[in-house]
Design a protein around this motif. Structure first.
Motif, PDB file in Angstrom:
ATOM      1  N   ARG A   1     -38.591-108.228  -4.349  1.00  0.00           N
ATOM      2  CA  ARG A   1     -39.096-108.397  -2.986  1.00  0.00           C
ATOM      3  C   ARG A   1     -38.008-108.109  -1.958  1.00  0.00           C
ATOM      4  O   ARG A   1     -38.267-107.513  -0.903  1.00  0.00           O
ATOM      5  N   ALA A   2     -36.770-108.519  -2.260  1.00  0.00           N
ATOM      6  CA  ALA A   2     -35.664-108.285  -1.326  1.00  0.00           C
ATOM      7  C   ALA A   2     -35.350-106.800  -1.174  1.00  0.00           C
ATOM      8  O   ALA A   2     -34.912-106.355  -0.111  1.00  0.00           O
TER       9      ALA A   2
ATOM     10  N   ASN B   1     -29.591-108.261   1.424  1.00  0.00           N
ATOM     11  CA  ASN B   1     -30.818-109.040   1.230  1.00  0.00           C
ATOM     12  C   ASN B   1     -30.834-109.719  -0.141  1.00  0.00           C
ATOM     13  O   ASN B   1     -31.265-110.867  -0.280  1.00  0.00           O
ATOM     14  N   VAL B   2     -30.369-108.992  -1.146  1.00  0.00           N
ATOM     15  CA  VAL B   2     -30.309-109.553  -2.494  1.00  0.00           C
ATOM     16  C   VAL B   2     -29.275-110.668  -2.561  1.00  0.00           C
ATOM     17  O   VAL B   2     -29.527-111.749  -3.101  1.00  0.00           O
TER      18      VAL B   2
ATOM     19  N   LEU C   1     -30.053-114.270  -1.641  1.00  0.00           N
ATOM     20  CA  LEU C   1     -30.846-115.095  -2.551  1.00  0.00           C
ATOM     21  C   LEU C   1     -29.981-116.045  -3.387  1.00  0.00           C
ATOM     22  O   LEU C   1     -30.499-116.987  -3.983  1.00  0.00           O
ATOM     23  N   TYR C   2     -28.666-115.785  -3.441  1.00  0.00           N
ATOM     24  CA  TYR C   2     -27.802-116.470  -4.401  1.00  0.00           C
ATOM     25  C   TYR C   2     -27.044-117.631  -3.759  1.00  0.00           C
ATOM     26  O   TYR C   2     -26.308-117.458  -2.788  1.00  0.00           O
TER      27      TYR C   2
ATOM     28  N   THR D   1     -23.142-120.603  -0.888  1.00  0.00           N
ATOM     29  CA  THR D   1     -23.862-119.335  -0.930  1.00  0.00           C
ATOM     30  C   THR D   1     -22.923-118.226  -1.365  1.00  0.00           C
ATOM     31  O   THR D   1     -21.690-118.325  -1.207  1.00  0.00           O
TER      32      THR D   1
ATOM     33  N   GLU E   1     -37.873-112.159  -7.130  1.00  0.00           N
ATOM     34  CA  GLU E   1     -37.241-112.354  -5.826  1.00  0.00           C
ATOM     35  C   GLU E   1     -36.383-111.145  -5.446  1.00  0.00           C
ATOM     36  O   GLU E   1     -36.381-110.705  -4.289  1.00  0.00           O
ATOM     37  N   ILE E   2     -35.667-110.616  -6.420  1.00  0.00           N
ATOM     38  CA  ILE E   2     -34.827-109.448  -6.164  1.00  0.00           C
ATOM     39  C   ILE E   2     -35.679-108.245  -5.791  1.00  0.00           C
ATOM     40  O   ILE E   2     -35.363-107.488  -4.865  1.00  0.00           O
TER      41      ILE E   2
ATOM     42  N   ALA F   1     -31.184-115.988  -9.137  1.00  0.00           N
ATOM     43  CA  ALA F   1     -32.257-115.314  -8.388  1.00  0.00           C
ATOM     44  C   ALA F   1     -33.109-114.564  -9.402  1.00  0.00           C
ATOM     45  O   ALA F   1     -32.583-113.818 -10.230  1.00  0.00           O
TER      46      ALA F   1
END
Length: 478
Positions: free
Chosen positions: A126-127, A168-169, A172-173, A184, A123-124, A119
Motif C-alpha cells: 500500500r505504501a 513511505n515504506v 511503517l517501521y 521509529t 502494508e508495504i 511491517a
C-alpha cells in the motif's frame, strides 16, 4: 600461546570501522554478534532440519518473483528468558514474502514463537502503490528515450518518486528497544546519520528492518523477554550456513535497539563503541550510561563492569567485563600499564605554527580544580604526572556545523598514563600544545551542534582468560 591461535583471535576482533566513510569496515564483513550464538545456532539447525522434513512449513505471503525463485532464505533464532526465568525460542525469517509456520512446534524442547515482520507485505504494498504506476511508466519512457538530456530529466523524476516511496515504506517501521522505548526507523536513522557525521536525511537501504535480527529483538523487547542467545543461518539448496548481522542494515538498527554498538564479545569481556555524550558509568543525577545499558543486556555481569573510563564527551572503545574474574584481571592490566591505547583528535589550529614538531612526548602536571569540578588545573608541585606521546597525522580543513571553515590538525595520541582529561589538557594548556581540541566545552569552545573531536580508536591488551594479546580498532566518525 600458539601463533595460529593469536592470528585467529586477532582476525575476529581487529576490526576497523571507518566512520568518515559511513560505518564501513575495512576488516571484517559483518557486525559482531551481540549475544552468544551456540544455543541459537542449535535452534537454527533444528529449524532447518524441520523445514527439510516438512515438520515446519514455509508459507508464501506474496507472489514469488522470477529472480527470487528457488532462492534460499535467512532464518534466525533467539533464545529468551522471561521475568520468571522460563525460556522460549523466537524464530523468524528475513523478508516479508514468506513466513515460517511454527504452529505446535517446539524448538530445543522449548516453546516456540514466531516474530512477525515489523511491517507486513500488505502494508508495504500500500505504501508503494501511490507512485508505482508512474515509476513504471517513467522506466519504460527512459528505455526508449534517445535524447540524453531528456533521459536525465526523466531519471531525475523517477529518482524523486522512488525516494518518496522508500520514505513511505520506512514510515511503517517502529522498533521496541531494550530500554522499553519505541523508536521509529526515521528517528534511528537521523541519530545514526548525526553520530556518523553523514548527510542529514540520508535514507537507509531498502529492506532495513526486514532482517531476522531486528525482528527477533523487536519481538523480545515488546514482550519483556531477555535475549540469551541469538544466531542467523542461510538455508538453501547448498545446505545451511551460519551468518552474522549485516553492517548495511542491522548496523544501523541494532545499536539503537540495544543501546550499545558491540565491537567484540565473548564469555569474559565486551568491547563497545561508546558514543560521544554518553557517560561511561552512572553519574550522581544522570543514570543513563554505558554501564547501565550493558547491565540491562547482560544482568549477570558485575555491578560495575566498566574496567576503565572515557569522558562523557569522548567517543570510542570501552571495555566491560562479563564476570568478576575478568573484571579484576583487566583492571590490573590498566593499573600496571599493560594496556596500550590510541586516540585521534582534531585540534583547533595548526600545531606547526606553535612550534610543535610532528612527533614527540610531553609531560604535564594537573590536579582537580576543587572549586570548578571536573575542570583540571596546572600544578607543578601537587599535580599528577601525565605522559602523552603524539604523532601529527595531517592538517585539514574543518567545517563547523554553522558552515564556517578553518584549518585543523589531526593528531594521534598515545597516552602512557591514564589521568583525568589528560589529552584535553595536554592539547589546550600552554604547558602542552596551547591549542584545544575542537568542541571541548571545558578547555576550548563548543559551537551549537558540535561534539568533542576526540575518539578512542585502538586498544591492545591481554585477554584475561586465554592470555592472547588482542587488538581492537574502531575508526573515528570525524
Amino acid at each position: 600461546m600458539a601463533a595460529a591461535e593469536i592470528r585467529r583471535v586477532r582476525k575476529s576482533v581487529n576490526f576497523r570501522y571507518d566512520g568518515r566513510n559511513g560505518n564501513e569496515k575495512t576488516k571484517g564483513e559483518n557486525m559482531f554478534p551481540p549475544f552468544p550464538e551456540k544455543r541459537a545456532a542449535q535452534a537454527c539447525e533444528e529449524i532447518a532440519r524441520k523445514i527439510d522434513s516438512g515438520e515446519i512449513g514455509v508459507i508464501r505471503v506474496t507472489k514469488e518473483s522470477e529472480e527470487r525463485k528457488d532462492a534460499g532464505m535467512m532464518i534466525g533464532a533467539l533464545v529468551c528468558r522471561d521475568e520468571d526465568g522460563n525460556e522460549t525460542v523466537i524464530a523468524s525469517n528475513s523478508g516479508t514474502a514468506r513466513r515460517l509456520d511454527l504452529r505446535g512446534t517446539e524448538i530445543l524442547s522449548l516453546p516456540s514463537q514466531y516474530a512477525e515482520p515489523v511491517a507486513s507485505a500488505e502494508e508495504i504494498a500500500r505504501a508503494l502503490s501511490g507512485n508505482d504506476a508512474e515509476i513504471h511508466r517513467l522506466t519504460e519512457e527512459i528505455g526508449s528515450e534517445k535524447n540524453a538530456e531528456k533521459r536525465r530529466g526523466l531519471e531525475s523524476k523517477r529518482k524523486i518518486l522512488c525516494a518518496q516511496s522508500l520514505a513511505n515504506v520506512h514510515a511503517l517501521y517502529s522498533f521496541c528497544c531494550a530500554d522499553g522505548k519505541t523508536r521509529t526507523l526515521r528517528d534511528i536513522c537521523e541519530s545514526h546519520n548525526a553520530a556518523m557525521m553523514m548527510p542529514e536525511g540520508k535514507l537507509p537501504p531498502t529492506g532495513t528492518g526486514d532482517c531476522c535480527a531486528p525482528k527477533l529483538l523487536h519481538h523480545a523487547f515488546k514482550n519483556n523477554l531477555l535475549p540469551v542467545s541469538m544466531c542467523e543461518f542461510f538455508v538453501g539448496n547448498g545446505g545451511t550456513k551460519k551468518c552474522e548481522p549485516c553492517d548495511e542494515r542491522c548496523g544501523i538498527l541494532l545499536p539503537a535497539m540495544l543501546g550499545l554498538k558491540i565491537l567484540f564479545r565473548d564469555d569474559d569481556i565486551c568491547a563497545i563503541d561508546k558514543p560521544s555524550g554518553l557517560l561511561s558509568v552512572p553519574g550522581r543525577t544522570e543514570k543513563d550510561s554505558a554501564e547501565t545499558r550493558f547491565r540491562r543486556l547482560f544482568p549477570g555481569s558485575p555491578a560495575q563492569p566498566a574496567v576503565h573510563r572515557l569522558d562523557m564527551e569522548t567517543s570510542g572503545i570501552l571495555i566491560l567485563a562479563l564476570n568478576r574474574e575478568s573484571q579484576r584481571a583487566m583492571q590490573r592490566q590498566f593499573e600496571n600499564g599493560d594496556v596500550r591505547k590510541e586516540y585521534v583528535a582534531l585540534l583547533d589550529g595548526v600545531l606547526a605554527k606553535n612550534g610543535i614538531p610532528a612527533h614527540g612526548t610531553v609531560e604535564t602536571f594537573f590536579r582537580l580544580d576543587v572549586e570548578n569540578r571536573p575542570h583540571q588545573i596546572w600544578d607543578a608541585e601537587n599535580g599528577k604526572k601525565a605522559v602523552t606521546e603524539w604523532q601529527v597525522l595531517g592538517v585539514e580543513r574543518y567545517e563547523s556545523p554553522g558552515g564556517t571553515a578553518r584549518n585543523a590538525t589531526r593528531v594521534l595520541f598515545m597516552p602512557h598514563t591514564g589521568r583525568t582529561h589528560q589529552l584535553r589538557t595536554a592539547s589546550a594548556d600552554a604547558h602542552g600544545f596551547g591549542i584545544p581540541i575542537i568542541g571541548d566545552s571545558l578547555y576550548g569552545t563548543k559551537a551549537d551542534g558540535e561534539r568533542l573531536m576526540l575518539h578512542a580508536r585502538r586498544i591492545e591488551f591481554t585477554h584475561p582468560r586465554t592470555g592472547v594479546r588482542m587488538t581492537i580498532e574502531c575508526g573515528e566518525a570525524f
